[in-house]
Design a protein around this motif. Structure first.
Motif, PDB file in Angstrom:
ATOM      1  N   LEU A 189       0.836  -1.202   0.000  1.00  0.00           N
ATOM      2  CA  LEU A 189       0.000   0.000   0.000  1.00  0.00           C
ATOM      3  C   LEU A 189       0.874   1.257   0.000  1.00  0.00           C
ATOM      4  O   LEU A 189       0.567   2.242  -0.684  1.00  0.00           O
ATOM      5  CB  LEU A 189      -0.920  -0.002   1.223  1.00  0.00           C
ATOM      6  CG  LEU A 189      -2.095  -0.984   1.193  1.00  0.00           C
ATOM      7  CD1 LEU A 189      -2.812  -0.991   2.542  1.00  0.00           C
ATOM      8  CD2 LEU A 189      -3.076  -0.635   0.081  1.00  0.00           C
ATOM      9  N   LYS A 190       1.968   1.229   0.760  1.00  0.00           N
ATOM     10  CA  LYS A 190       2.890   2.370   0.757  1.00  0.00           C
ATOM     11  C   LYS A 190       3.493   2.581  -0.630  1.00  0.00           C
ATOM     12  O   LYS A 190       3.598   3.718  -1.114  1.00  0.00           O
ATOM     13  CB  LYS A 190       4.008   2.137   1.768  1.00  0.00           C
ATOM     14  CG  LYS A 190       3.591   2.239   3.222  1.00  0.00           C
ATOM     15  CD  LYS A 190       4.811   2.016   4.109  1.00  0.00           C
ATOM     16  CE  LYS A 190       4.479   2.168   5.571  1.00  0.00           C
ATOM     17  NZ  LYS A 190       5.677   1.937   6.424  1.00  0.00           N
ATOM     18  N   ASN A 191       3.886   1.487  -1.266  1.00  0.00           N
ATOM     19  CA  ASN A 191       4.482   1.592  -2.602  1.00  0.00           C
ATOM     20  C   ASN A 191       3.492   2.171  -3.605  1.00  0.00           C
ATOM     21  O   ASN A 191       3.842   3.012  -4.432  1.00  0.00           O
ATOM     22  CB  ASN A 191       4.959   0.213  -3.067  1.00  0.00           C
ATOM     23  CG  ASN A 191       6.149  -0.293  -2.285  1.00  0.00           C
ATOM     24  OD1 ASN A 191       6.927   0.493  -1.757  1.00  0.00           O
ATOM     25  ND2 ASN A 191       6.298  -1.604  -2.197  1.00  0.00           N
ATOM     26  N   VAL A 192       2.242   1.701  -3.542  1.00  0.00           N
ATOM     27  CA  VAL A 192       1.223   2.201  -4.465  1.00  0.00           C
ATOM     28  C   VAL A 192       0.975   3.687  -4.214  1.00  0.00           C
ATOM     29  O   VAL A 192       0.837   4.476  -5.153  1.00  0.00           O
ATOM     30  CB  VAL A 192      -0.072   1.384  -4.329  1.00  0.00           C
ATOM     31  CG1 VAL A 192      -1.200   2.030  -5.143  1.00  0.00           C
ATOM     32  CG2 VAL A 192       0.138  -0.056  -4.787  1.00  0.00           C
ATOM     33  N   ALA A 193       0.900   4.071  -2.932  1.00  0.00           N
ATOM     34  CA  ALA A 193       0.668   5.481  -2.603  1.00  0.00           C
ATOM     35  C   ALA A 193       1.782   6.362  -3.141  1.00  0.00           C
ATOM     36  O   ALA A 193       1.530   7.445  -3.699  1.00  0.00           O
ATOM     37  CB  ALA A 193       0.535   5.648  -1.085  1.00  0.00           C
ATOM     38  N   LEU A 194       3.031   5.916  -3.001  1.00  0.00           N
ATOM     39  CA  LEU A 194       4.161   6.692  -3.506  1.00  0.00           C
ATOM     40  C   LEU A 194       4.145   6.746  -5.034  1.00  0.00           C
ATOM     41  O   LEU A 194       4.361   7.819  -5.628  1.00  0.00           O
ATOM     42  CB  LEU A 194       5.470   6.082  -3.015  1.00  0.00           C
ATOM     43  CG  LEU A 194       6.758   6.751  -3.516  1.00  0.00           C
ATOM     44  CD1 LEU A 194       6.810   8.217  -3.088  1.00  0.00           C
ATOM     45  CD2 LEU A 194       7.987   6.003  -3.012  1.00  0.00           C
ATOM     46  N   ASP A 195       3.891   5.612  -5.667  1.00  0.00           N
ATOM     47  CA  ASP A 195       3.849   5.591  -7.131  1.00  0.00           C
ATOM     48  C   ASP A 195       2.738   6.479  -7.668  1.00  0.00           C
ATOM     49  O   ASP A 195       2.905   7.148  -8.698  1.00  0.00           O
ATOM     50  CB  ASP A 195       3.657   4.157  -7.627  1.00  0.00           C
ATOM     51  CG  ASP A 195       4.903   3.301  -7.428  1.00  0.00           C
ATOM     52  OD1 ASP A 195       5.963   3.874  -7.123  1.00  0.00           O
ATOM     53  OD2 ASP A 195       4.811   2.073  -7.577  1.00  0.00           O
ATOM     54  N   LEU A 196       1.594   6.476  -6.978  1.00  0.00           N
ATOM     55  CA  LEU A 196       0.477   7.316  -7.424  1.00  0.00           C
ATOM     56  C   LEU A 196       0.832   8.790  -7.275  1.00  0.00           C
ATOM     57  O   LEU A 196       0.489   9.615  -8.140  1.00  0.00           O
ATOM     58  CB  LEU A 196      -0.773   6.981  -6.614  1.00  0.00           C
ATOM     59  CG  LEU A 196      -2.077   7.630  -7.079  1.00  0.00           C
ATOM     60  CD1 LEU A 196      -2.432   7.193  -8.496  1.00  0.00           C
ATOM     61  CD2 LEU A 196      -3.216   7.295  -6.125  1.00  0.00           C
ATOM     62  N   GLN A 197       1.529   9.135  -6.196  1.00  0.00           N
ATOM     63  CA  GLN A 197       1.972  10.521  -6.026  1.00  0.00           C
ATOM     64  C   GLN A 197       2.933  10.919  -7.141  1.00  0.00           C
ATOM     65  O   GLN A 197       2.818  12.018  -7.713  1.00  0.00           O
ATOM     66  CB  GLN A 197       2.662  10.669  -4.671  1.00  0.00           C
ATOM     67  CG  GLN A 197       3.294  12.040  -4.450  1.00  0.00           C
ATOM     68  CD  GLN A 197       3.975  12.151  -3.102  1.00  0.00           C
ATOM     69  OE1 GLN A 197       3.328  12.349  -2.095  1.00  0.00           O
ATOM     70  NE2 GLN A 197       5.294  12.020  -3.083  1.00  0.00           N
ATOM     71  N   ASN A 198       3.879  10.036  -7.466  1.00  0.00           N
ATOM     72  CA  ASN A 198       4.827  10.326  -8.544  1.00  0.00           C
ATOM     73  C   ASN A 198       4.110  10.446  -9.890  1.00  0.00           C
ATOM     74  O   ASN A 198       4.500  11.269 -10.732  1.00  0.00           O
ATOM     75  CB  ASN A 198       5.885   9.234  -8.614  1.00  0.00           C
ATOM     76  CG  ASN A 198       6.825   9.271  -7.417  1.00  0.00           C
ATOM     77  OD1 ASN A 198       7.002  10.318  -6.794  1.00  0.00           O
ATOM     78  ND2 ASN A 198       7.421   8.136  -7.090  1.00  0.00           N
ATOM     79  N   LEU A 199       3.088   9.630 -10.090  1.00  0.00           N
ATOM     80  CA  LEU A 199       2.314   9.730 -11.331  1.00  0.00           C
ATOM     81  C   LEU A 199       1.636  11.080 -11.433  1.00  0.00           C
ATOM     82  O   LEU A 199       1.676  11.734 -12.487  1.00  0.00           O
ATOM     83  CB  LEU A 199       1.283   8.602 -11.390  1.00  0.00           C
ATOM     84  CG  LEU A 199       0.296   8.631 -12.566  1.00  0.00           C
ATOM     85  CD1 LEU A 199       1.041   8.588 -13.900  1.00  0.00           C
ATOM     86  CD2 LEU A 199      -0.702   7.475 -12.471  1.00  0.00           C
ATOM     87  N   GLY A 200       1.019  11.527 -10.349  1.00  0.00           N
ATOM     88  CA  GLY A 200       0.381  12.841 -10.361  1.00  0.00           C
ATOM     89  C   GLY A 200       1.377  13.963 -10.605  1.00  0.00           C
ATOM     90  O   GLY A 200       1.111  14.895 -11.375  1.00  0.00           O
ATOM     91  N   LEU A 201       2.553  13.877  -9.961  1.00  0.00           N
ATOM     92  CA  LEU A 201       3.577  14.905 -10.162  1.00  0.00           C
ATOM     93  C   LEU A 201       4.089  14.904 -11.597  1.00  0.00           C
ATOM     94  O   LEU A 201       4.359  15.971 -12.171  1.00  0.00           O
ATOM     95  CB  LEU A 201       4.740  14.670  -9.193  1.00  0.00           C
ATOM     96  CG  LEU A 201       4.448  14.916  -7.710  1.00  0.00           C
ATOM     97  CD1 LEU A 201       5.636  14.498  -6.856  1.00  0.00           C
ATOM     98  CD2 LEU A 201       4.102  16.372  -7.461  1.00  0.00           C
TER      99      LEU A 201
END
Length: 462
Positions: free
Chosen positions: A389-401
């Motif tokens: 879940l942490k990895n997905v949250a970080l990847d999703l943040q990077n995708l948005g950025l």
């Protein structure tokens, strides 16, 4: 993505220049061992040589000489500098090793500059900036792994409940909750009690099937967003709907290739409401807030189904991440979303992910102290779920950025005189059609045809 859609402005040390063509030379250093009277030879690979970039730059116009002077000054400065390649993007350390300036009599007020750069660092890679589609594909892979991790975790949770007689009441409450959930999310494939009860014997199979049903529900709710319209199979929601439909929201599948921001955000809010309702569904069934097709055991309490609540929380937030990734990976869709819209989508998922992680830790962290005596490794299996879940949250943040970074920087411009958005778009960008973009960035404007002097407008810098 073709480079025609991602072409960047070439520059060196921040000084821009127009490019007619560019040639990239990449070779490998090697040692050759040859022997008398033997054809051929042995080669030893000594590694890749520094990449060589050859540009043909073009300067023209009444002020071309001033711009050429600024450019040559940057080239003459000793040491490496940042080179922005039109296709590859930023090359942080490049050395200008040679340049030639050519003037032709027939081409007045212009010149051609042949440039040669060498990269000045080892271990560099091209295309070092991932595209949204690549980041999205990585997130989808992580979500698939998450489903399998949750399936194994739920198997371990259900194992003692199915074996220990003292837990029969709790097991019956969980079983009826799962059955009622499947009746609520009723599909053509799940039609009989025998089919339903098969999932109780194999909890991991229930997890996979329920994830599929959540995807179908999201696809139905988000049918007006092409990026979410990836599953045409519809489901029937029995008893009562889990989510309210926003007033005026069109749930019919349109033929447009993109959805407007005024459609995306209300639909996204409906998806959030739907997934939030999934998390509270086990307790709602126990408390009678949601009618149950199969009665739950008497005197059952929400604590009896807390494991199901955690399961639904993980699966619902996984589906939210899946939907957000589908939207943000679609270049056509993100082109009409403002940075605030993108931030809203990403933050709403990340907030729920943090809440889910806290829920998992509160429920299963104490099991770490009894790992040696437990018959099932619950104290170990919850940690990979949290990590994913942490990895997905970080990847999703990077995708948005990454999506936001593809846009020009956002700024605020003050309107000098009474105007309208179409005229402002022409004045600022030389393109009146970007009035739609200005309106999207300024939802506070009630009338795009009346913008008053002194108003501060959100706008892209270029």
């Amino acid at each position: 993505m073709a480079w025609s859609e991602n072409l960047q402005r070439a520059s060196f040390r921040g000084v821009r220049f127009e490019v007619l063509d560019v040639t990239d030379s990449i070779g490998r250093a090697h040692a050759t061992y040859e022997y008398p009277f033997i054809d051929g030879g042995d080669l030893k690979d000594l590694g890749r040589k520094p990449r060589r970039y050859k540009f043909t730059a073009f300067f023209w116009g009444d002020d071309y000489d001033a711009r050429l002077q600024r450019f040559t000054t940057a080239l003459d400065e000793p040491g490496p500098g940042e080179l922005v390649h039109p296709v590859y993007g930023s090359i942080p350390h490049a050395l200008a090793i040679e340049y030639e300036i050519k003037h032709v009599a027939d081409n007045v007020d212009s010149c051609v500059v042949d440039l040669t750069f060498l990269e000045d660092r080892t271990g560099t890679t091209l295309f070092n900036q991932q595209l949204p589609e690549q980041l999205g594909a990585a997130i989808f892979d992580r979500l698939d792994e998450l489903v399998e991790q949750v399936a194994s975790f739920f198997d371990a949770i259900m194992a003692p409940i199915n074996m220990v007689k003292s837990l029969l009441k709790r097991g019956r409450a969980i079983a009826n909750t799962l059955l009622n959930t499947l009746f609520i999310f009723k599909s053509d494939i799940l039609t009989s009690i025998d089919d339903f009860e098969g999932f109780l014997k194999y909890p991991s199979q229930f997890v996979r099937e329920f994830q599929r049903l959540l995807e179908m529900d999201t696809s139905k709710t988000g049918s007006s967003i092409p990026a979410l319209r990836n599953n045409t199979t519809s489901i029937t929601i029995a008893n009562q709907p889990l989510r309210p439909v926003s007033p005026g929201m069109n749930t019919a599948a349109p033929t447009d290739i993109t959805a407007t921001p005024t459609t995306v955000i209300p639909v996204w809010n409906s998806i959030l409401e739907s997934m939030d309702a999934v998390v509270t569904l086990p307790a709602d069934l126990i408390n009678g807030d949601v009618p149950a097709t199969i009665p739950v055991p008497a005197q059952s309490a929400p604590d009896d189904v807390v494991d199901v609540t955690v399961l639904y929380a993980v699966q619902s937030v996984g589906e939210l991440a899946n939907a957000a990734t589908a939207i943000l990976s679609d270049d056509i869709q993100t082109a009409v979303l403002s940075p605030d819209d993108i931030e809203t989508i990403v933050d709403s998922v990340r907030e729920r992910m943090q809440s889910t992680i806290d829920r998992i830790r509160h429920q299963y962290e104490p099991a770490q102290e009894t790992i040696s005596s437990d018959t099932t490794p619950i104290g170990l299996l919850w940690q990979p779920v949290v990590a994913q879940l942490k990895n997905v949250a970080l990847d999703l943040q990077n995708l948005g950025l990454t999506v936001i970074a593809k846009r020009p920087p956002l700024t605020k411009k003050t309107v000098i005189s009474d105007s309208c958005l179409r005229l402002l778009a022409h004045q600022w960008y030389g393109d009146h059609s970007r009035a739609v973009e200005l309106q999207r960035l300024n939802p506070q404007l009630r009338n795009p045809n009346k913008v008053n002097a002194g108003d501060v407008i959100n706008a892209y810098t270029r």
